[in-house]
Design an enzyme around this catalytic site. Structure first.
Site, PDB file in Angstrom:
ATOM      1  N   GLU A 117       1.597  47.415  65.155  1.00  0.00           N
ATOM      2  CA  GLU A 117       0.311  47.485  64.232  1.00  0.00           C
ATOM      3  C   GLU A 117      -0.885  47.258  65.213  1.00  0.00           C
ATOM      4  O   GLU A 117      -0.569  47.267  66.507  1.00  0.00           O
ATOM      5  CB  GLU A 117       0.293  45.770  63.703  1.00  0.00           C
ATOM      6  N   HIS A 240      -9.595  42.936  55.957  1.00  0.00           N
ATOM      7  CA  HIS A 240      -8.611  44.013  56.438  1.00  0.00           C
ATOM      8  C   HIS A 240      -8.984  45.322  55.941  1.00  0.00           C
ATOM      9  O   HIS A 240      -9.585  45.420  54.639  1.00  0.00           O
ATOM     10  CB  HIS A 240      -7.295  43.533  55.338  1.00  0.00           C
ATOM     11  N   ARG A 286      -8.639  45.486  63.782  1.00  0.00           N
ATOM     12  CA  ARG A 286      -9.084  45.745  62.583  1.00  0.00           C
ATOM     13  C   ARG A 286     -10.493  45.543  62.253  1.00  0.00           C
ATOM     14  O   ARG A 286     -10.926  46.054  61.312  1.00  0.00           O
ATOM     15  CB  ARG A 286      -8.468  44.296  61.915  1.00  0.00           C
ATOM     16  N   HIS A 347      -9.504  39.103  54.357  1.00  0.00           N
ATOM     17  CA  HIS A 347      -8.223  38.870  54.514  1.00  0.00           C
ATOM     18  C   HIS A 347      -7.584  37.525  55.202  1.00  0.00           C
ATOM     19  O   HIS A 347      -6.680  36.977  54.862  1.00  0.00           O
ATOM     20  CB  HIS A 347      -7.802  40.055  55.324  1.00  0.00           C
ATOM     21  N   ARG A 382      -8.424  37.729  64.857  1.00  0.00           N
ATOM     22  CA  ARG A 382      -6.835  37.559  64.864  1.00  0.00           C
ATOM     23  C   ARG A 382      -6.146  39.111  65.248  1.00  0.00           C
ATOM     24  O   ARG A 382      -6.508  40.171  64.721  1.00  0.00           O
ATOM     25  CB  ARG A 382      -6.510  37.210  63.673  1.00  0.00           C
TER      26      ARG A 382
HETATM   27  C1  LIG Z   1      -1.517  40.435  51.613  1.00  0.00           C
HETATM   28  C2  LIG Z   1      -1.334  39.782  52.960  1.00  0.00           C
HETATM   29  C3  LIG Z   1      -0.657  40.119  53.859  1.00  0.00           C
HETATM   30  C4  LIG Z   1      -0.499  39.464  55.240  1.00  0.00           C
HETATM   31  N1  LIG Z   1       0.381  40.128  56.259  1.00  0.00           N
HETATM   32  C5  LIG Z   1       0.501  39.172  56.946  1.00  0.00           C
HETATM   33  C6  LIG Z   1       1.383  39.841  58.297  1.00  0.00           C
HETATM   34  O1  LIG Z   1       2.099  40.638  58.132  1.00  0.00           O
HETATM   35  N2  LIG Z   1       1.832  38.919  59.467  1.00  0.00           N
HETATM   36  C7  LIG Z   1       1.156  37.610  59.615  1.00  0.00           C
HETATM   37  O2  LIG Z   1       1.185  37.203  60.459  1.00  0.00           O
HETATM   38  N3  LIG Z   1       0.301  37.364  58.602  1.00  0.00           N
HETATM   39  C8  LIG Z   1      -0.236  38.072  57.453  1.00  0.00           C
HETATM   40  N4  LIG Z   1      -0.815  37.423  56.470  1.00  0.00           N
HETATM   41  C9  LIG Z   1      -1.565  36.366  56.773  1.00  0.00           C
HETATM   42  C10 LIG Z   1      -0.415  35.175  56.682  1.00  0.00           C
HETATM   43  O3  LIG Z   1       0.197  35.510  55.330  1.00  0.00           O
HETATM   44  C11 LIG Z   1      -1.124  33.625  56.450  1.00  0.00           C
HETATM   45  O4  LIG Z   1      -1.930  33.566  57.381  1.00  0.00           O
HETATM   46  C12 LIG Z   1      -0.162  32.830  56.566  1.00  0.00           C
HETATM   47  O5  LIG Z   1       0.828  33.006  55.565  1.00  0.00           O
HETATM   48  C13 LIG Z   1      -0.567  31.233  56.029  1.00  0.00           C
HETATM   49  O6  LIG Z   1       0.474  30.373  55.848  1.00  0.00           O
HETATM   50  P1  LIG Z   1       0.123  29.035  55.362  1.00  0.00           P
HETATM   51  O7  LIG Z   1       1.427  28.244  55.325  1.00  0.00           O
HETATM   52  O8  LIG Z   1      -0.811  28.572  56.388  1.00  0.00           O
HETATM   53  O9  LIG Z   1      -0.721  29.133  53.856  1.00  0.00           O
HETATM   54  P2  LIG Z   1      -0.337  29.802  52.664  1.00  0.00           P
HETATM   55  O10 LIG Z   1       1.038  30.457  53.033  1.00  0.00           O
HETATM   56  O11 LIG Z   1      -1.344  30.542  52.144  1.00  0.00           O
HETATM   57  O12 LIG Z   1       0.198  28.386  52.006  1.00  0.00           O
HETATM   58  C14 LIG Z   1      -0.845  27.616  51.458  1.00  0.00           C
HETATM   59  C15 LIG Z   1      -0.182  26.774  50.361  1.00  0.00           C
HETATM   60  O13 LIG Z   1      -1.013  25.720  49.975  1.00  0.00           O
HETATM   61  C16 LIG Z   1      -1.081  25.462  48.662  1.00  0.00           C
HETATM   62  N5  LIG Z   1      -2.708  24.949  48.197  1.00  0.00           N
HETATM   63  C17 LIG Z   1      -3.815  25.194  48.610  1.00  0.00           C
HETATM   64  N6  LIG Z   1      -4.543  24.474  48.274  1.00  0.00           N
HETATM   65  C18 LIG Z   1      -4.079  23.419  47.638  1.00  0.00           C
HETATM   66  C19 LIG Z   1      -4.354  22.118  47.170  1.00  0.00           C
HETATM   67  N7  LIG Z   1      -5.691  21.967  46.790  1.00  0.00           N
HETATM   68  N8  LIG Z   1      -3.438  21.285  46.506  1.00  0.00           N
HETATM   69  C20 LIG Z   1      -2.121  21.624  46.592  1.00  0.00           C
HETATM   70  N9  LIG Z   1      -1.804  22.916  47.085  1.00  0.00           N
HETATM   71  C21 LIG Z   1      -2.677  23.771  47.720  1.00  0.00           C
HETATM   72  C22 LIG Z   1      -1.061  26.801  48.067  1.00  0.00           C
HETATM   73  O14 LIG Z   1      -0.643  26.962  46.622  1.00  0.00           O
HETATM   74  C23 LIG Z   1       0.236  27.372  49.033  1.00  0.00           C
HETATM   75  O15 LIG Z   1       1.433  26.849  48.646  1.00  0.00           O
HETATM   76  C24 LIG Z   1      -1.136  38.123  55.316  1.00  0.00           C
HETATM   77  C25 LIG Z   1      -1.737  37.752  54.488  1.00  0.00           C
HETATM   78  C26 LIG Z   1      -1.973  38.406  53.092  1.00  0.00           C
HETATM   79  C27 LIG Z   1      -2.697  37.802  52.184  1.00  0.00           C
END
Ligand SMILES: Cc1cc2nc3c(=O)[nH]c(=O)nc-3n(C[C@H](O)[C@H](O)[C@H](O)COP(=O)(O)OP(=O)(O)OC[C@H]3O[C@@H](n4cnc5c(N)ncnc54)[C@H](O)[C@@H]3O)c2cc1C
Length: 532
Positions: A117, A240, A286, A347, A382
């Site tokens: 990437e 993105h 990016r 993104h 990032r």
């Molecule tokens: C389309 C896309 C593609 C991506 N591709 C990549 C990749 O290839 N590689 C990479 O490293 N990163 C990638 N990213 C970024 C990465 O996916 C995220 O940064 C990472 O998954 C975040 O994980 P997290 O556990 O911090 O949050 P999330 O996975 O977003 O989880 C957040 C959780 O909190 C819950 N939540 C939020 N607010 C509340 C609230 N007030 N009360 C209760 N629950 C709540 C949500 O419902 C969810 O369950 C991508 C992101 C997107 C959108």
């Protein structure tokens, strides 16, 4: 009052990984505002960056990360996350995660297939075809379902942290729990525990165009800010470069891995343009690619550009990108035959709740991991696929820290939730109007290219909206729409304030009034705190 040993807000990679590690030692509540798989994690396509190949090294991964971060990364944090990454990935595989493999042509063994990437000098992205996040959620949720100590509360919305400072106690500010709205019943419960993990993800929905699903409304940052924690580097929002451009497609990402496999960016008349912007052309970092597309679109007046990978064999594209292929086909675009129309979209949130490498925030008992947190890994930008890695490593470290800490005996009295009683027929229209207004003004005034004048204009409007929303918040019965609106208004305010505070262009913060980096700001984070 619901009493647990550990509260976990969010069921993405950060929350689930942490919950699994602490569960053997106590009762865990996972509070998540939609169904348990709905998260940014679930939509990750590209994969997880980790050093697993002989041609790669920790030093190279560290260097690529620091380079993307444009002078603002914390090198010690970068090194730790890069070096601990492979072990955490191995644990994920042991848990049942299935990464894509390929056959080594020399000895005919199966080995991990590594993608490439933007900004990475080596192939180092472990992936499950182009649905890595879905496979991570599947593996982690399977493991959670086998763990009797974990209770998952779906459709439960965390409203606000309960902190000793907010309750008027003197001494160190400590997190005591969280008020939670059950979206099905409309009741608000008090969840209490000695340790709370914020794992609520990012804030893409603050912008009109985003790759993020609807959950990404910055709730964790807003809650931590109201609770008194420091919030760092919110000006660095990653756009993105390639979101599918189609009137019916809502937030569909065209992974960077498509450019990693040779996809080339072109204007609508078929001209390649990235060589004029960066030596790595379409695989440049990016921020460079997003600004280049923004600039080409502004020059020509076009509302999108093209990403062309038709020179690759059709079967290769169908095997490597089954999800992208099928999704584009749904909109009448055959990526093996024609270029993909793309636009940049919000993104990733590089800043967030300020933590150390173990996820500890400035509030005792409150940890933050994943996209909601700012550890210092990403700096001003990032590196692709470093976020899933950060979430895995920091969730492990936070769990170790929490398991080694003695729960405090504070006996503080926690009041039950009080909210407004009124309901109002026109509430929904006000909420949806303000919601649209914030997202549009953030897109128009606080987007990829900024100016002081536009930022100031945004600041004034957001302040007005904020006032109106606050009034609603105190008078009316809370709903998840109103709560999210209040949170996006807070996060929008933090992004604008942070962007105005940084008198330079660095990484993702590009301001035409100061087009160059200012060496005095090379090591400085912007940190905002709410007055007590
Ligand atoms: C389309 C896309 C593609 C991506 N591709 C990549 C990749 O290839 N590689 C990479 O490293 N990163 C990638 N990213 C970024 C990465 O996916 C995220 O940064 C990472 O998954 C975040 O994980 P997290 O556990 O911090 O949050 P999330 O996975 O977003 O989880 C957040 C959780 O909190 C819950 N939540 C939020 N607010 C509340 C609230 N007030 N009360 C209760 N629950 C709540 C949500 O419902 C969810 O369950 C991508 C992101 C997107 C959108």
């Amino acid at each position: 009052m619901k009493q647990f040993d550990y509260l976990v807000l969010g069921s993405g990679i950060a929350g689930l990984s942490f919950a699994l590690k602490v569960a053997p030692r106590g009762r865990v509540a996972i509070i998540t505002k939609k169904n348990k798989a709905e998260s940014n994690t679930n939509y990750a396509q590209g994969g997880i960056a980790a050093v697993t190949s002989r041609e790669d090294s920790f030093e190279m991964h560290v260097r690529d990360t620091l380079e993307a971060g444009a002078g603002l990364c914390n090198e010690k944090v970068v090194r730790t996350i890069v070096e601990e990454g492979p072990e955490r990935v191995r644990e994920l595989i042991e848990l049942g995660m299935k990464f894509s493999e390929r056959e080594d042509p020399l000895n005919h063994h199966k080995e991990l297939d590594l993608g490439r990437e933007g900004g990475h000098s080596r192939r180092r992205i472990l992936h499950a075809k182009d649905v890595t996040g879905r496979e991570i959620e599947r593996a982690l949720l399977d493991a959670v379902s086998r763990q009797p100590n974990i209770e998952v509360f779906e459709n439960h919305f965390a409203i606000d942290l309960i902190t000793s400072q907010k309750l008027g106690y003197v001494g160190d500010n400590r997190c005591l729990g969280v008020y939670v709205l059950d979206k099905n019943s409309g009741n608000v419960s008090t969840f209490v525990a000695p340790f709370t993990l914020l794992a609520t993800g990012g804030c893409g929905k603050v912008y009109l165009y985003t790759t993020n699903p609807d959950i990404a409304t910055g709730d964790g940052v807003a809650m931590a800010y109201r609770g008194g924690a420091g919030i760092a580097n919110m000006e660095f929002i990653q756009f993105h470069p390639t979101c599918l451009y189609h009137p019916r497609a809502k937030s569909f990402l065209i992974s960077e891995a498509v450019r990693g496999e040779g996809g080339v960016l072109k204007t609508l008349d078929g001209r390649e343009f990235m060589d004029a912007y960066h030596p790595m052309k379409s695989l440049a970092p990016r921020d460079v690619v997003a600004r280049a597309i923004d600039s080409e679109m502004k020059k020509s007046g076009a509302d999108h550009v093209l990403l062309d990978i038709t020179h690759k064999p059709a079967q290769f594209l169908i095997d490597r990108f089954p999800n992208i292929y099928q999704n584009c086909l749904k909109y009448g675009i055959d990526i093996t035959q024609e270029p993909i129309p793309v636009v940049p979209a919000a993104h990733y949130q590089c800043g967030g709740v300020m933590t150390n490498i173990d996820g500890a925030t400035e509030i005792a008992g409150l940890y933050a991991v994943g996209e909601v947190a700012c550890t210092g890994l990403h700096g001003a930008n990032r590196l692709a696929s470093n976020s899933l890695l950060e979430a895995l490593v920091c969730a492990h470290r936070a769990a170790e820290k929490v398991l080694a800490s003695k729960p405090p005996e504070n006996g503080l009295k926690i009041p039950f939730w009080q909210s407004g009683k009124a309901t109002n027929a026109d509430e929904m229209v006000v909420v949806s109007h303000n919601w649209d207004e914030i997202r549009r003004l953030m897109w128009d005034y606080v987007g990829i290219v900024r100016t002081n004048k536009r930022l100031q204009r945004a600041q004034k409007r957001i302040a007005n909206l904020h006032e109106e929303i606050q009034q609603y918040y105190w008078d009316f019965i809370v709903t998840s729409d109103l709560l999210e609106l209040r949170n996006i208004a807070t996060v929008a305010e933090l992004i604008v304030k942070s962007a105005l505070a940084r008198p330079e262009s660095r990484g993702l913060n590009y301001n035409l009034d100061y087009p160059e980096p200012n060496p005095e700001w090379a090591q400085r984070s912007t940190v905002l705190r709410k007055e007590a």
